[in-house]
Scaffold this active site. Structure first.
Site, mmCIF file in Angstrom:
data_model
loop_
_atom_site.group_PDB
_atom_site.id
_atom_site.type_symbol
_atom_site.label_atom_id
_atom_site.label_comp_id
_atom_site.label_asym_id
_atom_site.label_seq_id
_atom_site.Cartn_x
_atom_site.Cartn_y
_atom_site.Cartn_z
ATOM 1 N N LYS A 192 5.739 1.513 2.317
ATOM 2 C CA LYS A 192 6.571 0.569 1.562
ATOM 3 C C LYS A 192 6.256 -0.878 1.893
ATOM 4 O O LYS A 192 6.563 -1.775 1.117
ATOM 5 C CB LYS A 192 8.046 0.869 1.826
ATOM 6 C CG LYS A 192 8.521 2.105 1.086
ATOM 7 C CD LYS A 192 10.014 2.268 1.146
ATOM 8 C CE LYS A 192 10.430 3.463 0.287
ATOM 9 N NZ LYS A 192 11.871 3.713 0.324
ATOM 10 N N ARG A 193 5.690 -1.103 3.055
ATOM 11 C CA ARG A 193 5.339 -2.485 3.409
ATOM 12 C C ARG A 193 4.088 -2.958 2.653
ATOM 13 O O ARG A 193 3.732 -4.125 2.723
ATOM 14 C CB ARG A 193 5.101 -2.592 4.909
ATOM 15 C CG ARG A 193 3.981 -1.710 5.432
ATOM 16 C CD ARG A 193 3.852 -1.833 6.942
ATOM 17 N NE ARG A 193 2.864 -0.901 7.477
ATOM 18 C CZ ARG A 193 3.138 0.344 7.823
ATOM 19 N NH1 ARG A 193 4.377 0.807 7.680
ATOM 20 N NH2 ARG A 193 2.207 1.143 8.310
#
Length: 280
Positions: free
Chosen positions: A254-255
């Protein structure tokens, strides 16, 4: 039997291409089978989940053309059911409290060093807090609770896999549970539950017959099959698909905002472009 599957995102960040692939694949398989596709919002991490991320998740999925066949199930609404399962396992002497930090575990294992066994959750817990006898009294509410594998895994446990890398029945022996998986955490002090416990309970509550998810969760399925047996839950068929990786071969997280669906949408991509990018 009706084919029922689900997509279960956590609203802790933007959906990326890997999420899109998993959701589209599950949706396609459900539609091809004349079955049902469900959505579950896994929002038990109250410190990281955000309403704006949840809204973005729903918007991205709708944009992709994904439609769910029932209102989304919110995992946080299932906490009483998770607590009841923990009470059951505690009363049967299968859980024990653990106060070890990650640093405590590393020190006990002598990590970092070669030869430290790695399980689905990282280094296999060395059993520092495991009691000789089952704990008595009420279930503790203020500590992590671990599953005592020596008591829980009393025979071989199996699950059915149809994914491209492991299309076969998969068996785990009590020796494998002890050596390769260890005493996993089933309740966290800050969450009240854990991913392993909540996912099997919530899949059963939604009537999921087929779990479609990334290959990174294949080994964790050994834990889920054991919990299903311990709790008397139906065992779904599992399909662990390939992972979408970046140009360096690293699994997307998700980063990785550069791969966020919102970015592609802002640049004018279409849902068909996303399907092409992910190999669908």
């Amino acid at each position: 039997m009706t084919f029922v599957t689900r997509f279960a995102p956590s609203p802790t960040g933007p959906l990326h291409l890997g999420h899109a692939y998993s959701a589209l694949l599950a949706h396609d398989m459900a539609r091809a089978a004349g079955g049902r596709f469900l959505l579950r919002i896994e929002d038990i991490d109250r410190a990281r989940c955000r309403p704006e991320w949840e809204a973005q998740v729903l918007d991205d999925l709708t944009w992709l053309g994904i439609r769910w066949d029932a209102p989304p199930l919110r995992q946080s609404a299932r906490l009483p059911a998770h607590a009841a399962a923990l009470d059951d396992l505690w009363a049967r002497g299968l859980l024990y409290p653990c106060t070890c930090t990650r640093r405590d575990i590393d020190l006990a294992l002598g990590a970092p060093q070669e030869g430290v066994p790695l399980g689905p959750d990282g280094p296999v817990y060395p059993g520092t807090c495991r009691p000789a006898q089952a704990p008595r009294g009420p279930r503790p509410q203020d500590s992590h609770l671990r599953l005592n594998m020596r008591r829980a895994a009393t025979g071989p446990c199996r699950f059915t896999e149809t994914g491209p890398a492991h299309a076969r029945p998969v068996e785990t022996t009590p020796q494998d549970y002890a050596a390769r998986i260890g005493d996993v955490v089933l309740a966290r002090r800050d969450f009240g539950t854990s991913y392993h416990l909540s996912v099997v309970l919530d899949d059963a509550a939604q009537g999921v017959t087929h779990v479609i998810r990334g290959a990174d969760l294949f080994e964790a399925t050994r834990i889920h099959a054991l919990l299903q047996r311990l709790l008397g839950l139906p065992a779904p068929v599992y399909h662990h698909h390939r992972l979408i990786r970046d140009d360096a071969g690293k699994r997307l997280a998700k980063r990785d905002d550069a791969r966020a669906l919102a970015k592609y949408r802002a640049e004018g991509a279409t849902p068909e472009d996303i399907r092409r990018m992910t190999g669908l």
